[in-house]
Design an enzyme around this catalytic site. Structure first.
Site, PDB file in Angstrom:
ATOM      1  N   ARG A  13     -17.899   0.561   0.559  1.00 45.59           N
ATOM      2  CA  ARG A  13     -18.574   0.690  -0.723  1.00 45.59           C
ATOM      3  C   ARG A  13     -17.837  -0.135  -1.774  1.00 45.59           C
ATOM      4  O   ARG A  13     -16.646  -0.449  -1.634  1.00 45.59           O
ATOM      5  CB  ARG A  13     -18.668   2.147  -1.151  1.00 45.59           C
ATOM      6  CG  ARG A  13     -17.373   2.780  -1.557  1.00 45.59           C
ATOM      7  CD  ARG A  13     -17.463   4.298  -1.708  1.00 45.59           C
ATOM      8  NE  ARG A  13     -18.611   4.745  -2.453  1.00 45.59           N
ATOM      9  CZ  ARG A  13     -19.699   5.317  -1.901  1.00 45.59           C
ATOM     10  NH1 ARG A  13     -19.751   5.510  -0.591  1.00 45.59           N
ATOM     11  NH2 ARG A  13     -20.706   5.695  -2.642  1.00 45.59           N
ATOM     12  N   ALA A  46     -15.442  -5.923   3.223  1.00 46.02           N
ATOM     13  CA  ALA A  46     -14.699  -5.137   2.239  1.00 46.02           C
ATOM     14  C   ALA A  46     -15.533  -4.901   0.979  1.00 46.02           C
ATOM     15  O   ALA A  46     -16.668  -5.374   0.852  1.00 46.02           O
ATOM     16  CB  ALA A  46     -13.393  -5.842   1.904  1.00 46.02           C
ATOM     17  N   HIS A  47     -14.940  -4.180   0.041  1.00 45.04           N
ATOM     18  CA  HIS A  47     -15.693  -3.781  -1.154  1.00 45.04           C
ATOM     19  C   HIS A  47     -16.154  -4.986  -1.975  1.00 45.04           C
ATOM     20  O   HIS A  47     -15.470  -5.982  -2.121  1.00 45.04           O
ATOM     21  CB  HIS A  47     -14.892  -2.808  -2.031  1.00 45.04           C
ATOM     22  CG  HIS A  47     -13.520  -3.278  -2.422  1.00 45.04           C
ATOM     23  ND1 HIS A  47     -12.609  -2.444  -3.013  1.00 45.04           N
ATOM     24  CD2 HIS A  47     -12.899  -4.471  -2.313  1.00 45.04           C
ATOM     25  CE1 HIS A  47     -11.491  -3.104  -3.263  1.00 45.04           C
ATOM     26  NE2 HIS A  47     -11.654  -4.336  -2.835  1.00 45.04           N
ATOM     27  N   ASN A  48     -17.392  -4.860  -2.472  1.00 46.34           N
ATOM     28  CA  ASN A  48     -18.041  -5.840  -3.351  1.00 46.34           C
ATOM     29  C   ASN A  48     -18.350  -7.174  -2.676  1.00 46.34           C
ATOM     30  O   ASN A  48     -18.677  -8.146  -3.351  1.00 46.34           O
ATOM     31  CB  ASN A  48     -17.210  -6.073  -4.609  1.00 46.34           C
ATOM     32  CG  ASN A  48     -17.153  -4.848  -5.498  1.00 46.34           C
ATOM     33  OD1 ASN A  48     -16.233  -4.036  -5.386  1.00 46.34           O
ATOM     34  ND2 ASN A  48     -18.136  -4.674  -6.366  1.00 46.34           N
TER      35      ASN A  48
END
Length: 338
Positions: free
Chosen positions: A218, A239-241
């Site tokens: 997330r 990974a995030h973003n």
């Protein structure tokens, strides 16, 4: 056992039969594995030795095929596609899941289920979740709070979809994958690491397929976004973003660090590693095990060699200066008349 005549196979694949049109075919297999009664295909000259020794009764070959072999032939424009189409005719019928909620599943009363949804044994659907029509949630899978999932999705067993994820229509997620785990975000403070809140979401658009045992983190803020038509192999970590553009494909063990944006129609081979906070442009191709440490745009890229840090930096400097060195050598040779 299903049986088709070569005539029927030729008609279904748009091919021309050379041999006995009434020959009964009972299955399809590769050149090496096929036995009597089966059909195979030949599309690559590298496999000519296997073609000459195959035990198959019939072979899909290109229209221009000229070699004399004892097998019956079906001449087609694309032997592999014709073979694939025939394999489907011999395949067993797909597994069907009865709509409804299995008695062992736990579905919160506030969850909204569309028409024909199937919730399999021991699955959990949390409060506020919405699941679209005809979607299947496999055994032992988890759909988190306020998650929104579209129609005609297939969630295989033991998939975890954490809270507030947004999933489009016709999405397939294979067993063991985790969508929406916290991103790897920590602040160093006084010799230890303090967790950064991961309060964003994961958004997966229509017609995406995600392989087994993947991890889609997330976002810290905003969203990790997998756009329409993306296909992801097993054991991939986003990974995030991270943002993955439409119709991009990636093979197993790809790892992409946080906040990197990948363009449309990108192809990533197995084991590609990408650092965070960069951009990979549309239509870029990354060969297997490629390491990407800066933004790139288009073209085909490949290569990564591990070395001690000081040596690696020195080698980079040397390589970047080779052009100047060659020019100096040429100038000296010209001066010396060589």
């Amino acid at each position: 056992m299903k049986k088709l005549t070569l005539q029927e196979i030729g008609e279904s694949t748009g091919g021309n039969v050379q041999g006995d049109p009434q020959r009964r075919i009972t299955g399809a297999a590769t050149l090496v594995e096929a036995t009597e009664g089966e059909i195979t295909f030949f599309a690559n000259p590298r496999y000519a030795v296997h073609l000459r020794s195959t035990r198959a009764s019939a072979v899909f070959v290109p229209m221009e095929f000229a070699e004399d072999i004892p097998n019956d032939l079906v001449r087609v424009k694309d032997p592999f596609k014709a073979f694939e189409q025939t394999v489907r005719q011999f395949a067993p019928p797909p597994i069907q899941f009865t709509p409804g909620i299995h008695p062992s599943a736990v579905v919160d009363a506030s969850a909204k289920l569309g028409e024909g949804v199937s919730i399999q044994p021991c699955a959990v659907v949390e409060a506020g979740a919405t699941i679209g029509a005809r979607t299947i949630v496999g055994a032992g899978s988890y759909v988190g709070h306020e998650t929104i999932m579209g129609a005609d999705c297939i969630i295989y067993p033991n998939v975890t979809i954490r809270d507030r994820s947004k999933i489009g229509d016709r999405v397939i997620i294979h067993a063991g994958t985790v969508v929406g785990a916290d991103g790897f975000g920590f602040d160093p403070s006084q010799g230890r690491y303090l967790k950064q809140p991961q309060i964003g979401i994961v958004q997966i658009d229509d017609d995406v397929e995600i392989g087994a045992n993947c991890a889609i983190d997330r976002a810290r803020f905003g969203r990790t976004w997998i756009q329409k038509g993306v296909k992801i192999d097993n054991l991939v970590h986003l990974a995030h973003n991270v943002v993955i553009g439409e119709n991009t494909v990636m093979a197993a063990q790809v790892g992409i660090a946080g906040s990197t944006h990948v363009g449309k129609r990108v192809i990533m081979g197995g084991g590609v590693g990408v650092v965070g906070h960069i951009e990979i442009g549309d239509d870029t191709i990354l060969g297997a095990r490629t390491g990407v440490s800066k933004s790139i745009s288009g073209g085909t890229w490949w290569g990564r060699v591990a070395a001690p840090l000081h040596e690696a930096k020195q080698q980079i400097v040397w390589v970047r200066n080779l052009g100047k060195l060659f020019a100096r050598v040429r100038a000296l040779e010209k001066k010396l008349g060589e």
